[in-house]
Enzyme design. Structure first.
Site, PDB file in Angstrom:
ATOM      1  N   TYR A 176      88.574  -5.001  59.352  1.00 55.53           N
ATOM      2  CA  TYR A 176      88.489  -3.689  60.001  1.00 55.53           C
ATOM      3  C   TYR A 176      88.687  -3.831  61.509  1.00 55.53           C
ATOM      4  CZ  TYR A 176      86.583   0.886  61.280  1.00 55.53           C
ATOM      5  OH  TYR A 176      86.420   2.160  61.779  1.00 55.53           O
TER       6      TYR A 176
HETATM    7  N1  LIG Z   1      82.515   6.750  60.959  1.00 54.62           N
HETATM    8  C1  LIG Z   1      82.527   5.852  61.907  1.00 54.62           C
HETATM    9  O1  LIG Z   1      81.470   5.293  62.242  1.00 54.62           O
HETATM   10  C2  LIG Z   1      83.811   5.518  62.635  1.00 54.62           C
HETATM   11  C3  LIG Z   1      83.740   4.932  63.906  1.00 54.62           C
HETATM   12  C4  LIG Z   1      84.918   4.617  64.581  1.00 54.62           C
HETATM   13  C5  LIG Z   1      86.132   4.905  63.989  1.00 54.62           C
HETATM   14  N2  LIG Z   1      86.188   5.470  62.748  1.00 54.62           N
HETATM   15  C6  LIG Z   1      87.507   5.748  62.180  1.00 54.62           C
HETATM   16  O2  LIG Z   1      87.637   7.145  62.020  1.00 54.62           O
HETATM   17  C7  LIG Z   1      88.590   7.409  60.980  1.00 54.62           C
HETATM   18  C8  LIG Z   1      88.010   8.450  60.038  1.00 54.62           C
HETATM   19  O3  LIG Z   1      86.909   7.886  59.364  1.00 54.62           O
HETATM   20  P1  LIG Z   1      85.612   8.723  58.923  1.00 54.62           P
HETATM   21  O4  LIG Z   1      84.471   8.162  59.648  1.00 54.62           O
HETATM   22  O5  LIG Z   1      85.907  10.177  58.997  1.00 54.62           O
HETATM   23  O6  LIG Z   1      85.471   8.222  57.409  1.00 54.62           O
HETATM   24  P2  LIG Z   1      85.783   8.996  56.054  1.00 54.62           P
HETATM   25  O7  LIG Z   1      85.689   7.950  55.009  1.00 54.62           O
HETATM   26  O8  LIG Z   1      84.924  10.201  55.972  1.00 54.62           O
HETATM   27  O9  LIG Z   1      87.296   9.487  56.224  1.00 54.62           O
HETATM   28  C9  LIG Z   1      88.424   8.643  56.071  1.00 54.62           C
HETATM   29  C10 LIG Z   1      89.436   9.410  55.243  1.00 54.62           C
HETATM   30  O10 LIG Z   1      90.654   8.653  55.160  1.00 54.62           O
HETATM   31  C11 LIG Z   1      91.154   8.845  53.847  1.00 54.62           C
HETATM   32  N3  LIG Z   1      92.082   7.779  53.465  1.00 54.62           N
HETATM   33  C12 LIG Z   1      91.774   6.488  53.182  1.00 54.62           C
HETATM   34  N4  LIG Z   1      92.876   5.834  52.811  1.00 54.62           N
HETATM   35  C13 LIG Z   1      93.903   6.716  52.873  1.00 54.62           C
HETATM   36  C14 LIG Z   1      95.291   6.628  52.592  1.00 54.62           C
HETATM   37  N5  LIG Z   1      95.857   5.483  52.156  1.00 54.62           N
HETATM   38  N6  LIG Z   1      96.056   7.725  52.757  1.00 54.62           N
HETATM   39  C15 LIG Z   1      95.489   8.891  53.176  1.00 54.62           C
HETATM   40  N7  LIG Z   1      94.195   9.040  53.447  1.00 54.62           N
HETATM   41  C16 LIG Z   1      93.408   7.960  53.294  1.00 54.62           C
HETATM   42  C17 LIG Z   1      89.922   8.855  52.962  1.00 54.62           C
HETATM   43  O11 LIG Z   1      90.191   9.425  51.698  1.00 54.62           O
HETATM   44  C18 LIG Z   1      88.945   9.640  53.805  1.00 54.62           C
HETATM   45  O12 LIG Z   1      88.943  11.018  53.493  1.00 54.62           O
HETATM   46  C19 LIG Z   1      88.876   6.076  60.318  1.00 54.62           C
HETATM   47  O13 LIG Z   1      90.116   5.575  60.784  1.00 54.62           O
HETATM   48  C20 LIG Z   1      87.731   5.194  60.793  1.00 54.62           C
HETATM   49  O14 LIG Z   1      88.092   3.842  60.812  1.00 54.62           O
HETATM   50  C21 LIG Z   1      85.047   5.797  62.061  1.00 54.62           C
END
Ligand SMILES: NC(=O)c1ccc[n+]([C@@H]2O[C@H](COP(=O)([O-])OP(=O)(O)OC[C@H]3O[C@@H](n4cnc5c(N)ncnc54)[C@H](O)[C@@H]3O)[C@@H](O)[C@H]2O)c1
Length: 252
Positions: free
Chosen positions: A159
């Site tokens: 990641y």
């Molecule tokens: N939640 C955290 O703590 C955090 C912190 C920093 C960055 N992020 C980043 O933010 C972004 C959103 O994450 P989130 O926290 O909303 O999590 P989340 O799991 O709620 O959302 C991620 C979404 O991406 C979708 N997804 C996964 N693989 C996919 C694919 N191949 N094609 C299309 N869609 C796909 C999933 O179905 C999901 O709905 C991510 O890139 C994550 O790495 C999250």
């Protein structure tokens, strides 16, 4: 609260059924944009659309790792108008293990979604943005990285590496398009209360929270408002910028 002016703009949000995706879509809608959500599941997309209110929101099942699906989805969206903004937000966490215990398949999957998928979408979208008239810009691309991409993170090697690579991709694409009036940025949030945070143990949650000087997780809306600004014409000269939103955790 005033919203950034996004009236008449058309945006794609990948991972649009997830926590940040829905939050970002809400902020873009508040500014007046039209938003298309892309995600893996029709049911979750419909639930997101219902939550946001269906006006100005469309949804499409797109696996961002599937080149043909991405090309078809971008072509369909572009056939109906401009693409003013792409929020490359879809991502997966992968195994929470030390590097030597992780499986090569999982490592590859995390890189495939977070890096290759983001590349495939940016490639297809920017190719079209370049053919649009500037108004005054041709478009904005915002890549959802993570504080873990800047710092590295124990038990999240794939990641962290994928999110670091996304920062290099952001800076590269920004340099390639700076004269073409396309603004490419990245955000590096600390942990937030989304589905992703529910994948980890309570001990790990406490450990992550302790790393954040502000003493709490970031709110989805705090990230969403930053992304909305990065999609607006007020963000005109910050291309290649990496925007920290980590409650003081970042050291650079
Ligand atoms: N939640 C955290 O703590 C955090 C912190 C920093 C960055 N992020 C980043 O933010 C972004 C959103 O994450 P989130 O926290 O909303 O999590 P989340 O799991 O709620 O959302 C991620 C979404 O991406 C979708 N997804 C996964 N693989 C996919 C694919 N191949 N094609 C299309 N869609 C796909 C999933 O179905 C999901 O709905 C991510 O890139 C994550 O790495 C999250």
């Amino acid at each position: 609260m005033n919203a950034y002016d996004l009236a008449g703009k058309r945006a794609i949000v990948t991972g649009g059924a997830g926590g940040f995706g829905v939050g970002v879509a809400r902020a873009l809608l508040a500014g007046g944009a039209v938003v298309e959500l892309w995600d893996l599941s029709q049911d979750r997309l419909e639930a997101a659309r219902a939550e946001l209110g269906p006006d100005r929101v469309s949804a499409r099942v797109v696996d961002i790792t599937a080149e043909e699906q991405v090309e078809a989805a971008v072509a369909a969206f572009a056939a109906a108008g401009r693409i003013d903004a792409l929020v490359n937000n879809a991502g997966v966490l992968g195994e929470v293990k030390p590097l030597w215990e992780t499986s090569p398949d999982d490592f590859r999957r995390v890189l495939e979604v977070n890096l290759v998928g983001s590349y495939l979408v940016a490639r297809a979208v920017v190719g079209r943005m370049l053919r649009q008239q500037p108004r005054p810009l041709r478009g904005h691309v915002v890549n959802m990285s993570s504080i873990q991409g800047k710092e590295g993170m124990p038990l999240a090697g794939a990641y962290a590496a994928s999110k670091a690579a996304l920062l290099a991709l952001t800076k590269t694409l920004a340099k390639e398009t700076a004269r073409e009036k396309i603004v490419v940025t990245a955000v590096t949030p600390a942990a937030a209360e989304t589905a992703m945070a529910k994948l980890i143990s309570s001990e790990r949650r406490a450990e992550i929270e302790a790393r954040i000087p502000a003493g709490r997780f970031v709110e989805v809306d705090e990230v969403a408002r930053l992304v909305a600004w990065l999609c607006s014409d007020d963000c005109s000269f910050s291309t290649g910028g990496v925007f920290d939103i980590s409650g003081g955790r970042a050291t650079y």
